[in-house]
Design an enzyme around this catalytic site. Structure first.
Site, short mmCIF file in Angstrom:
data_model
loop_
_atom_site.label_atom_id
_atom_site.label_comp_id
_atom_site.label_asym_id
_atom_site.label_seq_id
_atom_site.Cartn_x
_atom_site.Cartn_y
_atom_site.Cartn_z
N ARG A 54 39.90 43.34 38.07
CA ARG A 54 40.30 42.88 39.41
C ARG A 54 39.12 43.06 40.37
O ARG A 54 39.16 43.89 41.29
CB ARG A 54 41.51 43.69 39.91
N TYR A 110 46.73 57.51 31.44
CA TYR A 110 45.61 56.78 32.05
C TYR A 110 45.00 57.75 33.06
O TYR A 110 44.94 57.46 34.24
CB TYR A 110 46.22 55.55 32.73
N GLU A 117 39.80 59.59 23.39
CA GLU A 117 40.83 60.34 24.10
C GLU A 117 41.10 61.67 23.41
O GLU A 117 40.70 61.89 22.27
CB GLU A 117 42.14 59.55 24.16
N GLN A 149 45.10 42.10 25.37
CA GLN A 149 45.58 42.91 26.49
C GLN A 149 45.49 42.15 27.81
O GLN A 149 46.42 42.18 28.63
CB GLN A 149 44.77 44.21 26.56
N ASP A 194 42.45 55.22 20.77
CA ASP A 194 43.46 54.21 21.09
C ASP A 194 42.81 52.84 21.00
O ASP A 194 42.43 52.23 21.99
CB ASP A 194 44.02 54.48 22.50
N ARG A 211 41.03 43.83 23.73
CA ARG A 211 40.95 43.55 25.17
C ARG A 211 41.35 42.12 25.53
O ARG A 211 41.88 41.89 26.63
CB ARG A 211 39.52 43.83 25.67
N LYS A 215 47.56 46.96 22.02
CA LYS A 215 47.40 48.40 21.76
C LYS A 215 48.18 48.88 20.54
O LYS A 215 47.87 49.94 19.99
CB LYS A 215 47.92 49.20 22.98
N HIS A 242 37.58 56.10 34.50
CA HIS A 242 37.96 54.99 33.61
C HIS A 242 38.85 53.98 34.33
O HIS A 242 38.61 52.77 34.28
CB HIS A 242 38.69 55.53 32.38
N ASP A 280 50.89 56.94 25.94
CA ASP A 280 49.48 57.03 26.30
C ASP A 280 49.33 56.98 27.81
O ASP A 280 49.88 56.07 28.46
CB ASP A 280 48.67 55.89 25.66
N GLU A 329 33.78 49.51 29.17
CA GLU A 329 32.99 50.08 30.27
C GLU A 329 31.50 50.16 29.91
O GLU A 329 30.64 49.86 30.75
CB GLU A 329 33.49 51.48 30.59
N GLU A 382 38.73 53.59 22.29
CA GLU A 382 38.98 54.43 23.45
C GLU A 382 38.98 55.88 23.01
O GLU A 382 39.80 56.29 22.18
CB GLU A 382 40.31 54.08 24.12
N THR A 396 41.66 57.04 28.14
CA THR A 396 40.22 57.08 27.87
C THR A 396 39.52 58.11 28.74
O THR A 396 39.73 58.18 29.95
CB THR A 396 39.61 55.69 28.14
N TYR A 401 49.16 41.71 29.67
CA TYR A 401 49.53 42.97 30.31
C TYR A 401 50.22 42.80 31.67
O TYR A 401 50.85 43.75 32.17
CB TYR A 401 48.32 43.90 30.44
N THR A 403 46.50 53.46 16.18
CA THR A 403 45.99 54.58 16.97
C THR A 403 45.58 55.66 15.98
O THR A 403 46.41 56.12 15.19
CB THR A 403 47.07 55.14 17.92
#
Length: 401
Positions: A132, A118, A191, A230, A223, A227, A243, A123, A116, A348, A189, A334, A234, A247
């Site tokens: 962050r 990104y 995709e 994750q 996907d 969260r 994840k 996104h 997968d 989001e 997600e 995504t 992560y 899927t």
């Protein structure tokens, strides 16, 4: 024009002809092509016509056909178009058209490997600002290469398969230690997934100019993401249990040939990527997606906003010598756009739960609840004003076990 008499705007007209695997009445699985509101039983039709290609369609998956490569895929499409547009073939083909309401759909191919990416700048930037808030939204490498992670091929499921809420470690911001339990921040997600055919040897790179020859077609892909799991796991190695539990993909594979009219230029890539990722072969796709939760459309992302091309993703995937196998699947990441209404995940859309969504029944959502049904839909432009449809990708959340 086709002797089927389909309206020009039908999303599954002869300009589309997506492949899938179906069964009727609990019988054996067969490879089929959707045309209008019917499925054409390919092996039976080809056998009557004396086609050698019937052998690769006789199995209950697309695996053998994927291994044949681009020339065989194009030749099969040309044969199908002849069968479905020439009235001379009607009597020979019509007996093998099965009404859509009589079929059950299955996973169309055996997923060999799953990666997968990104590839949406919008996104990635949104997620960076959420996770962050005091740092740079994008990591230093993001505009230089298609960032991705290896997923779990064995948990790729076909549309209509329920999704069990995952259990794992998570640590709330107010806690000092993790706990084990069901995810409380289950997300979707939206995709596209790209289906690979024609294998390569270990150690051989696939150049950008030849990458398209390995792209059999495209599916819708959800996907599913936990969260809270994750966020805890992560760093430093990226997604894992957050994840890998499920899927979902749509049952119909829209071929690369069917999407040629949907190709558009990529957004400007700055700085210019390294030479192996540059070239006229790179393209974007005009695909209009729709994300629905319990019957309420919550987002309409546009795939043309994606920063990286599918051929750049595939080329980068093999630049270290990693081999391709028929049935490899890679997701775009995504699909999100610049506006709130074009964001492809609840993370989001609700800005990590701070801005709940209101559904048509008056209920609100920050993340998915048990019993929620998520459906992805999409269309793309075809030649001469035609519409190319994708099969819906649907999953319903069930309680943790």
């Amino acid at each position: 024009m086709s002797w089927l008499g389909l309206p020009a705007e039908h999303p599954f007209g002869v300009d589309n002809l997506p492949y899938g695997v179906f069964s009727t009445g609990g019988g054996p699985r067969r490879v089929g092509v959707r045309v209008g509101e019917h499925v054409l039983d390919l092996a039976a039709c080809a056998e009557r016509a004396g086609m050698e290609s019937a052998a690769v369609w006789r199995a209950g998956s697309l695996d053998a056909f994927l291994a044949e490569g681009a020339r065989a895929w194009t030749a099969a499409r040309e044969w199908l178009l002849e069968q479905l547009t020439s009235a001379a073939h009607r009597d020979a083909v019509e007996p093998y058209l099965v009404p859509l309401e009589q079929v059950a759909m299955h996973l169309p191919f055996s997923v060999a490997d799953y990666v997968d990416f990104y590839a949406s700048e919008h996104h990635a930037s949104n997620v960076g600002r959420i996770f962050r808030p005091d740092g740079e939204p994008l990591p230093p490498s993001w505009r230089h290469l298609p960032v991705g992670y290896h997923g779990r091929a064995g948990t790729v499921v076909v549309s209509g398969t329920d999704v069990v809420r995952p259990v794992g470690q998570r640590r709330a911001p107010t806690e000092t230690a993790p706990t084990l339990g069901p995810s409380t921040r289950l997300d979707l997600e939206a995709e596209l997934g790209f289906v690979v055919g024609g294998g390569t040897e270990l150690g051989r790179r696939v150049d950008l100019a030849e990458a398209d020859d390995h792209l059999f077609g495209t599916v819708l892909l959800n996907d599913w993401s936990a969260r809270d799991l994750q966020a805890w796991e992560y760093v430093p190695l990226g997604p894992f249990l957050g994840k890998s539990f499920a899927t979902s993909i749509s049952p119909w594979v829209v071929t690369t040939d069917a999407l040629r009219a949907a190709r558009v230029p990529l957004p400007r890539q700055h700085p210019a990527p390294l030479p192996y990722l540059r070239g006229e072969a790179a393209y974007g796709l005009e695909v209009h997606l729709e994300v629905e939760c319990n019957g309420t459309v919550v987002s309409r992302p546009e795939y043309r906003d994606m920063y990286w091309s599918p051929v750049q993703m595939l080329t980068h995937l093999t630049v270290n010598g990693a081999s391709l196998r028929p049935g490899d699947l890679f997701g775009s990441g995504t699909v999100s756009g610049p506006d709130p209404g074009s964001r492809g995940s609840l993370l989001e859309l609700t800005w990590s739960g701070q801005e709940p969504l209101t559904l048509a029944d008056g209920s609100t959502r920050t993340f998915l609840e048990d019993g929620d049904t998520v459906t992805l839909r999409a269309t793309a432009p075809g030649p001469d004003g035609a519409v190319i449809g994708f099969g819906a990708c649907t999953g319903t959340v069930r309680p943790a076990r």
